[in-house]
Design a protein around this motif. Structure first.
Motif, PDB file in Angstrom:
ATOM      1  N   GLU A   7      38.879  52.846  37.589  1.00 53.45           N
ATOM      2  CA  GLU A   7      38.159  51.580  37.733  1.00 53.45           C
ATOM      3  C   GLU A   7      36.737  51.863  38.195  1.00 53.45           C
ATOM      4  O   GLU A   7      36.475  52.847  38.873  1.00 53.45           O
ATOM      5  CB  GLU A   7      38.847  50.684  38.769  1.00 53.45           C
ATOM      6  N   ARG A  18      34.050  44.293  37.897  1.00 53.03           N
ATOM      7  CA  ARG A  18      35.055  45.356  37.803  1.00 53.03           C
ATOM      8  C   ARG A  18      35.379  45.627  36.338  1.00 53.03           C
ATOM      9  O   ARG A  18      35.606  44.709  35.548  1.00 53.03           O
ATOM     10  CB  ARG A  18      36.317  44.987  38.562  1.00 53.03           C
ATOM     11  N   CYS A  19      35.424  46.913  36.012  1.00 47.80           N
ATOM     12  CA  CYS A  19      35.808  47.340  34.677  1.00 47.80           C
ATOM     13  C   CYS A  19      36.915  48.377  34.790  1.00 47.80           C
ATOM     14  O   CYS A  19      36.926  49.201  35.711  1.00 47.80           O
ATOM     15  CB  CYS A  19      34.620  47.958  33.927  1.00 47.80           C
ATOM     16  N   SER A  42      39.059  40.699  27.080  1.00 46.18           N
ATOM     17  CA  SER A  42      40.370  40.088  27.277  1.00 46.18           C
ATOM     18  C   SER A  42      40.373  38.613  26.888  1.00 46.18           C
ATOM     19  O   SER A  42      39.350  38.011  26.576  1.00 46.18           O
ATOM     20  CB  SER A  42      40.772  40.208  28.747  1.00 46.18           C
ATOM     21  N   GLN A  46      41.992  37.617  31.920  1.00 45.62           N
ATOM     22  CA  GLN A  46      41.470  38.920  32.351  1.00 45.62           C
ATOM     23  C   GLN A  46      42.487  40.029  32.035  1.00 45.62           C
ATOM     24  O   GLN A  46      43.215  39.932  31.060  1.00 45.62           O
ATOM     25  CB  GLN A  46      40.996  38.872  33.800  1.00 45.62           C
ATOM     26  N   GLN A  47      42.507  41.128  32.804  1.00 42.99           N
ATOM     27  CA  GLN A  47      43.318  42.261  32.371  1.00 42.99           C
ATOM     28  C   GLN A  47      44.791  42.094  32.751  1.00 42.99           C
ATOM     29  O   GLN A  47      45.260  42.572  33.784  1.00 42.99           O
ATOM     30  CB  GLN A  47      42.807  43.606  32.912  1.00 42.99           C
ATOM     31  N   GLU A  69      36.177  42.579  33.618  1.00 44.75           N
ATOM     32  CA  GLU A  69      36.699  41.291  34.069  1.00 44.75           C
ATOM     33  C   GLU A  69      35.688  40.230  33.647  1.00 44.75           C
ATOM     34  O   GLU A  69      34.583  40.153  34.194  1.00 44.75           O
ATOM     35  CB  GLU A  69      36.915  41.307  35.583  1.00 44.75           C
ATOM     36  N   HIS A  72      34.138  37.786  36.400  1.00 44.41           N
ATOM     37  CA  HIS A  72      34.041  38.496  37.675  1.00 44.41           C
ATOM     38  C   HIS A  72      33.293  37.720  38.735  1.00 44.41           C
ATOM     39  O   HIS A  72      33.579  37.835  39.923  1.00 44.41           O
ATOM     40  CB  HIS A  72      33.377  39.863  37.461  1.00 44.41           C
ATOM     41  N   LEU A  77      37.317  40.210  42.773  1.00 38.19           N
ATOM     42  CA  LEU A  77      37.536  41.353  41.903  1.00 38.19           C
ATOM     43  C   LEU A  77      39.016  41.713  41.886  1.00 38.19           C
ATOM     44  O   LEU A  77      39.696  41.681  42.904  1.00 38.19           O
ATOM     45  CB  LEU A  77      36.701  42.545  42.362  1.00 38.19           C
ATOM     46  N   THR A  79      41.225  40.000  40.023  1.00 42.77           N
ATOM     47  CA  THR A  79      42.009  38.813  39.701  1.00 42.77           C
ATOM     48  C   THR A  79      42.618  38.903  38.306  1.00 42.77           C
ATOM     49  O   THR A  79      41.938  39.251  37.335  1.00 42.77           O
ATOM     50  CB  THR A  79      41.137  37.546  39.778  1.00 42.77           C
ATOM     51  N   VAL A  80      43.893  38.589  38.218  1.00 43.24           N
ATOM     52  CA  VAL A  80      44.590  38.445  36.942  1.00 43.24           C
ATOM     53  C   VAL A  80      45.246  37.070  36.946  1.00 43.24           C
ATOM     54  O   VAL A  80      46.000  36.737  37.865  1.00 43.24           O
ATOM     55  CB  VAL A  80      45.659  39.537  36.738  1.00 43.24           C
TER      56      VAL A  80
END
Length: 250
Positions: A7, A18-19, A42, A46-47, A69, A72, A77, A79-80
């Protein structure tokens, strides 16, 4: 091909993003291999697990895959959102709240980050699903993006908000210089036939280098979770995307 993951939080004009980065492992050669990169966008959630697995599949076929994200600045950071009513409502609200310009600066931050990776070849593309398909289309406006694969891309024809008809990207279609791949489900209520026709006409009128693929499938047929999943169409979809990215980016 085995992969590795890490990450990274990238600075952007709207805050840290965040990636999640998935990369092929060096097979042990004394000369490190170079790989092209793909920004993988996404859905509004998100992811999630399906998005992570999509990124891993693409990385396993020889690409550095970077999953940002997409909201973001609107969530903590990491969050799904869930594939439920609450997650859908939050994701759709975030979609309207975030400006297209913020997505543009996010893409630029990722492109600049990719350039710092020692195993990056210097070629980059974009890919996405649902909302992410529309964001990949938007990313294709960036001249650095050499190839783009959009799966059942929402909001291109209908707009993110009433004040942004066609989400602002359709009108700029002529700026796309790389190759574009559009993949749709004919039974997708979010992008009806007339919406797809509008996008097709614009791409043809602007002489964009694109291919067009329509399957007998519903929305989110690539998502390997839930009742919409179609394993046969998913395999065809990956074959299309991997084939184009290998041909254009390598």
């Amino acid at each position: 091909m085995q992969i590795q993951a890490h990450e990274v939080d990238l600075p952007t004009p709207t805050g840290a993003m965040r990636c999640y980065v998935y990369r092929p492992k060096d097979a042990g050669s004394t000369v490190p291999k170079k790989f092209p990169a793909i920004i993988l966008y996404s859905e509004i959630f998100q992811q999630t697990g399906p998005i992570r697995r999509s990124a891993q599949i693409m990385a396993g076929h020889g690409f550095i895959v970077i999953v940002p994200e997409v909201f973001h600045e609107l969530n903590p950071l990491g969050t799904v959102l869930g594939y439920d009513d609450a997650g859908r409502d939050k994701g759709n609200a975030d979609k309207v709240a975030k400006t297209l310009e913020a997505h543009d600066s996010d893409a630029e931050a990722i492109i600049q980050y990719a350039a710092t990776l020692s195993d990056y070849s210097g070629r980059i593309g974009a890919m996405g699903f649902c909302l992410g398909g529309g964001l990949a289309y938007r990313a294709a406006l960036n001249p650095a993006i050499a190839a783009t694969s959009c799966f059942y891309a929402t909001d291109i024809h209908s707009g993110l908000t009433p004040s942004q008809p066609g989400n602002g990207s359709l009108a700029r279609t002529g700026e796309i210089k790389g190759e574009l791949q559009m993949v749709w489900g004919k039974q997708d209520p979010h992008i009806p036939a007339e919406g797809r026709a509008l996008v097709y006409k614009k791409l043809a009128d602007e002489a964009v280098n694109f291919t067009w693929h329509e399957f007998n499938g519903v929305h989110a047929f690539m998502r390997d979770e839930g009742e919409r999943f179609d394993a046969e169409l998913q395999l065809l979809g990956y074959q299309l995307a991997i084939g184009m990215f290998r041909r254009v980016l390598y």
